[in-house]
Write a protein that holds these residues in place. Structure first.
Motif, short mmCIF file in Angstrom:
data_model
loop_
_atom_site.label_atom_id
_atom_site.label_comp_id
_atom_site.label_asym_id
_atom_site.label_seq_id
_atom_site.Cartn_x
_atom_site.Cartn_y
_atom_site.Cartn_z
N ALA A 310 0.84 -1.21 0.00
CA ALA A 310 0.00 0.00 0.00
C ALA A 310 0.87 1.26 0.00
CB ALA A 310 -0.92 -0.02 1.22
N ARG A 311 2.01 1.21 0.68
CA ARG A 311 2.87 2.37 0.81
C ARG A 311 3.61 2.70 -0.49
NH1 ARG A 311 8.31 3.77 3.33
NH2 ARG A 311 9.03 1.66 3.03
N TRP A 312 4.09 1.66 -1.18
CA TRP A 312 4.98 1.93 -2.32
C TRP A 312 4.25 2.38 -3.58
CZ3 TRP A 312 9.87 3.10 -2.57
CH2 TRP A 312 10.65 2.82 -1.44
N THR A 313 3.02 1.92 -3.78
CA THR A 313 2.34 2.27 -5.03
C THR A 313 2.26 3.79 -5.21
OG1 THR A 313 1.22 0.17 -4.97
CG2 THR A 313 0.27 1.84 -6.43
N PRO A 314 1.72 4.55 -4.24
CA PRO A 314 1.68 6.01 -4.45
C PRO A 314 3.05 6.66 -4.53
CG PRO A 314 0.82 5.41 -2.27
CD PRO A 314 1.04 4.15 -3.01
N ILE A 315 4.02 6.16 -3.78
CA ILE A 315 5.37 6.77 -3.83
C ILE A 315 5.91 6.64 -5.26
CG2 ILE A 315 7.81 6.50 -3.12
CD1 ILE A 315 6.84 5.63 -0.38
N LEU A 316 5.77 5.46 -5.84
CA LEU A 316 6.35 5.23 -7.16
C LEU A 316 5.57 5.97 -8.25
CD1 LEU A 316 7.28 1.53 -6.56
CD2 LEU A 316 8.88 3.42 -6.88
N LYS A 317 4.27 6.19 -8.01
CA LYS A 317 3.49 6.98 -8.96
C LYS A 317 3.98 8.41 -8.97
CE LYS A 317 -0.77 4.71 -9.97
NZ LYS A 317 -1.87 4.12 -9.24
N VAL A 318 4.15 8.96 -7.77
CA VAL A 318 4.64 10.34 -7.65
C VAL A 318 6.01 10.45 -8.31
CG1 VAL A 318 5.43 12.10 -6.02
CG2 VAL A 318 3.29 10.88 -5.59
N ALA A 319 6.81 9.41 -8.14
CA ALA A 319 8.17 9.43 -8.69
C ALA A 319 8.17 9.27 -10.22
CB ALA A 319 8.99 8.31 -8.07
#
Ligand code: ASP
Length: 324
Positions: A310-319
């Motif tokens: 759950a944590r990594w999906t939005p981080i990688l989208k933003v990136a």
């Protein structure tokens, strides 16, 4: 009569317990390490595996199955026979970031595994070849912005820890270095020592000895506190990049529906390994963070994997690493 009933019940009980679990393990256990030999995942698997072998009375044999940021090995492990003779060492990439980066991923980290337990937390270090010009993190930031795509950054494949964490760093700095993919950060480190790559973000256990020996340079550890293994390396907070904080982890998994008593035996062997003073010291000396009793339970790992996906999906989208 009563005795006969008790005897029959006892027999039925024995018959009900899977025969395999009673004698498990009867032969060596394969531990799939989804990265190259000599890297952090491999190092941790070999350290805990050595002690687990003593407890289980059978060898844990590491098999390095590399490719696609660790997802090739984990795909193989997920599809293996669920009899306790094939387990795998996953990490924050294979069981956290991968679903966001591989739309056709053949496993679901939250559904296709039995958790055995966390083996070690691994703080992330920003490191560079020893003759890389910047002498501290502030200079690194200025230099990286000026050189930008002229720089080479090593990683262990899309979705690996070195890829995702340096993606976070690159976004913060607004740089796009040329990325060089390896089958693990073990071989990436060799090339960095040889001066072929400029920098990378990697799990501390791979780096401590080389930083101490001066064959590479470390700019910062991405944590709030310094690592006791490398007390001279400043934190990103101290060195001027307080928003870059990330710690990775490595953990053991079995294929889904591996019998519960087998998973319990493996979890118990891992627990004993992490309690063993020599094993613990080897991990700590390399900068590993040994999970406490609660943090190394199968339940804690299952909860962590859910939270990490759950944590990594939005981080990688933003990136920008994932299509919006
Ligand atoms: N540190 C690697 C990674 O970036 C894994 C490895 O080589 O063990 O995920």
């Amino acid at each position: 009569m009563i005795r006969t009933i008790i005897a029959l019940l006892a027999l039925a009980g024995l018959a009900a317990a899977p025969a395999e679990a009673q004698i498990y393990p009867a032969r060596p256990i394969t531990v799939i390490v989804p990265f190259a030999a000599g890297g952090p995942t491999d190092i941790i698997a070999r350290i805990v595996g050595e002690h687990m072998s003593k407890t289980l009375g059978q060898q844990l044999v590491v098999e390095n199955v590399t490719g696609a940021g660790g997802t090739t090995g984990i795909t193989r492990g997920a599809a293996a026979k669920n009899d306790g003779y094939t387990i795998m060492m996953g990490h924050m990439g294979t069981h956290g970031a991968a679903p966001a980066l591989y739309p056709a991923l053949k496993y679901d980290p939250t559904k296709d595994f039995e958790s055995i337990g966390m083996a070690a937390g691994t703080p992330i270090l920003i490191v560079a070849r020893k003759n890389f010009p910047p002498k501290d993190l502030k200079e690194f930031v200025t230099y990286a912005k000026a050189q930008n795509d002229k720089l080479n950054q090593a990683h262990a494949g899309i979705g690996s820890v070195s890829h995702t964490t340096c993606t976070m760093l690159n976004v913060q700095l607004g740089i796009k270095p040329t990325q060089v993919a390896y089958s693990g950060t073990g071989p990436a480190l060799n090339d960095m020592i040889g001066g072929q790559v400029d920098f990378m973000c990697d799990q501390i256990v791979n780096l401590t000895e080389q930083v101490k020996a001066g064959t590479i340079k470390a700019y910062a550890v991405a944590m709030a506190e310094r690592s006791p293994a490398l007390p001279d390396v400043p934190t990103t907070k101290e060195a001027g990049l307080p928003d870059f904080q990330v710690t990775a982890w490595n953990a053991l998994f079995a294929p889904k529906d591996t019998p519960k008593d087998i998973v319990a035996k493996l979890a118990d062997a891992l627990d004993k390994a992490l309690d063993d003073p020599t094993t613990k010291k080897r991990l700590l000396d390399l900068g590993g963070v040994v999970p406490d009793k609660q943090g190394r339970t199968p339940a804690a790992l299952t909860a962590l994997v859910k939270a990490e996906v759950a944590r990594w999906t939005p981080i990688l989208k933003v990136a920008g690493a994932v299509a919006p």
